[in-house]
Scaffold this motif. Structure first.
Motif, PDB file in Angstrom:
ATOM      1  N   ILE A  42      -1.609  32.251 175.852  1.00  0.00           N
ATOM      2  CA  ILE A  42      -2.926  31.626 176.004  1.00  0.00           C
ATOM      3  C   ILE A  42      -3.049  31.135 177.445  1.00  0.00           C
ATOM      4  CG2 ILE A  42      -4.500  29.826 175.197  1.00  0.00           C
ATOM      5  CD1 ILE A  42      -3.847  31.900 173.041  1.00  0.00           C
ATOM      6  N   LEU A  43      -4.059  31.647 178.155  1.00  0.00           N
ATOM      7  CA  LEU A  43      -4.290  31.259 179.544  1.00  0.00           C
ATOM      8  C   LEU A  43      -5.193  30.038 179.649  1.00  0.00           C
ATOM      9  CD1 LEU A  43      -4.881  34.825 181.009  1.00  0.00           C
ATOM     10  CD2 LEU A  43      -2.770  33.461 181.116  1.00  0.00           C
ATOM     11  N   SER A  44      -6.184  29.962 178.751  1.00  0.00           N
ATOM     12  CA  SER A  44      -7.079  28.804 178.701  1.00  0.00           C
ATOM     13  C   SER A  44      -7.765  28.772 177.346  1.00  0.00           C
ATOM     14  CB  SER A  44      -8.133  28.874 179.825  1.00  0.00           C
ATOM     15  OG  SER A  44      -8.987  29.984 179.630  1.00  0.00           O
ATOM     16  N   GLY A  45      -8.167  27.587 176.944  1.00  0.00           N
ATOM     17  CA  GLY A  45      -8.885  27.440 175.683  1.00  0.00           C
ATOM     18  C   GLY A  45      -7.961  27.310 174.481  1.00  0.00           C
ATOM     19  N   GLU A  46      -8.513  27.712 173.350  1.00  0.00           N
ATOM     20  CA  GLU A  46      -7.843  27.482 172.069  1.00  0.00           C
ATOM     21  C   GLU A  46      -8.178  28.601 171.094  1.00  0.00           C
ATOM     22  OE1 GLU A  46      -9.089  24.257 168.890  1.00  0.00           O
ATOM     23  OE2 GLU A  46      -8.038  23.343 170.594  1.00  0.00           O
ATOM     24  N   LEU A  47      -7.177  29.009 170.323  1.00  0.00           N
ATOM     25  CA  LEU A  47      -7.315  30.081 169.345  1.00  0.00           C
ATOM     26  C   LEU A  47      -6.565  29.683 168.083  1.00  0.00           C
ATOM     27  CD1 LEU A  47      -7.634  33.133 168.404  1.00  0.00           C
ATOM     28  CD2 LEU A  47      -5.557  33.567 169.702  1.00  0.00           C
ATOM     29  N   THR A  48      -7.230  29.807 166.936  1.00  0.00           N
ATOM     30  CA  THR A  48      -6.566  29.588 165.656  1.00  0.00           C
ATOM     31  C   THR A  48      -6.471  30.927 164.942  1.00  0.00           C
ATOM     32  OG1 THR A  48      -7.388  27.327 165.486  1.00  0.00           O
ATOM     33  CG2 THR A  48      -6.637  28.365 163.445  1.00  0.00           C
ATOM     34  N   ILE A  49      -5.264  31.273 164.534  1.00  0.00           N
ATOM     35  CA  ILE A  49      -5.021  32.508 163.788  1.00  0.00           C
ATOM     36  C   ILE A  49      -4.644  32.127 162.366  1.00  0.00           C
ATOM     37  CG2 ILE A  49      -3.548  34.551 163.549  1.00  0.00           C
ATOM     38  CD1 ILE A  49      -3.270  34.579 166.575  1.00  0.00           C
ATOM     39  N   ARG A  50      -5.339  32.745 161.412  1.00  0.00           N
ATOM     40  CA  ARG A  50      -5.049  32.511 159.991  1.00  0.00           C
ATOM     41  C   ARG A  50      -4.489  33.792 159.397  1.00  0.00           C
ATOM     42  NH1 ARG A  50      -5.998  29.015 156.167  1.00  0.00           N
ATOM     43  NH2 ARG A  50      -7.408  27.730 157.405  1.00  0.00           N
ATOM     44  N   ILE A  51      -3.313  33.652 158.778  1.00  0.00           N
ATOM     45  CA  ILE A  51      -2.681  34.739 158.045  1.00  0.00           C
ATOM     46  C   ILE A  51      -2.474  34.224 156.628  1.00  0.00           C
ATOM     47  CG2 ILE A  51      -0.660  36.237 157.854  1.00  0.00           C
ATOM     48  CD1 ILE A  51      -0.294  35.866 160.908  1.00  0.00           C
ATOM     49  N   GLY A  52      -3.204  34.791 155.687  1.00  0.00           N
ATOM     50  CA  GLY A  52      -3.150  34.281 154.317  1.00  0.00           C
ATOM     51  C   GLY A  52      -3.633  32.847 154.284  1.00  0.00           C
ATOM     52  N   ASP A  53      -2.823  31.953 153.720  1.00  0.00           N
ATOM     53  CA  ASP A  53      -3.190  30.540 153.630  1.00  0.00           C
ATOM     54  C   ASP A  53      -2.709  29.726 154.823  1.00  0.00           C
ATOM     55  OD1 ASP A  53      -4.451  30.866 151.166  1.00  0.00           O
ATOM     56  OD2 ASP A  53      -2.591  30.535 150.046  1.00  0.00           O
ATOM     57  N   ASP A  54      -1.987  30.358 155.745  1.00  0.00           N
ATOM     58  CA  ASP A  54      -1.424  29.651 156.890  1.00  0.00           C
ATOM     59  C   ASP A  54      -2.279  29.841 158.132  1.00  0.00           C
ATOM     60  OD1 ASP A  54       0.850  28.751 155.454  1.00  0.00           O
ATOM     61  OD2 ASP A  54       1.824  30.691 155.779  1.00  0.00           O
ATOM     62  N   ALA A  55      -2.565  28.745 158.808  1.00  0.00           N
ATOM     63  CA  ALA A  55      -3.322  28.790 160.061  1.00  0.00           C
ATOM     64  C   ALA A  55      -2.520  28.061 161.131  1.00  0.00           C
ATOM     65  CB  ALA A  55      -4.683  28.139 159.886  1.00  0.00           C
ATOM     66  N   HIS A  56      -2.540  28.616 162.341  1.00  0.00           N
ATOM     67  CA  HIS A  56      -1.853  27.983 163.458  1.00  0.00           C
ATOM     68  C   HIS A  56      -2.758  28.032 164.681  1.00  0.00           C
ATOM     69  CE1 HIS A  56       1.680  26.433 165.515  1.00  0.00           C
ATOM     70  NE2 HIS A  56       1.247  27.124 166.553  1.00  0.00           N
ATOM     71  N   THR A  57      -2.871  26.906 165.364  1.00  0.00           N
ATOM     72  CA  THR A  57      -3.699  26.815 166.563  1.00  0.00           C
ATOM     73  C   THR A  57      -2.824  26.917 167.798  1.00  0.00           C
ATOM     74  OG1 THR A  57      -5.343  25.483 165.408  1.00  0.00           O
ATOM     75  CG2 THR A  57      -5.357  25.375 167.822  1.00  0.00           C
TER      76      THR A  57
END
Length: 88
Positions: A42-57
């Motif tokens: 990640i160079l800038s900003g924020e991304l949340t990835i959801r796989i199934g019931d799990d999400a990680h920012t």
């Protein structure tokens, strides 16, 4: 991790396609999968990835990895996100 160290890491791991992706603020990409393995910084900003019931920012300086054909969705932060990604 800085950009140069990450690029060196990608090269040594055999990632032959490297691109920079930029996504709009507060955007969403619904459930999808890629036929390639992805490792990104990640160079800038924020991304949340959801796989199934799990999400990680992930935020600036964080690294994420997705195996090929992993179904996931993406949500982008209020400032969007820019990331450097290697694909193989």
């Amino acid at each position: 991790m800085n950009r140069e160290a990450f690029l060196a890491q990608l090269s040594s791991a055999g990632y032959d396609e490297i691109v920079t992706a930029t996504r709009d603020p507060d955007g969403v990409m619904d459930l999808h999968a890629h036929p390639f393995e992805a490792r990104a910084l990640i160079l800038s900003g924020e991304l949340t990835i959801r796989i199934g019931d799990d999400a990680h920012t992930y935020r600036t300086g964080d690294i994420f990895h997705l195996a090929p054909n992993t179904e996931h969705s993406e949500t982008y932060g209020p400032d969007g996100v820019s990331y450097l990604v290697g694909r193989r």
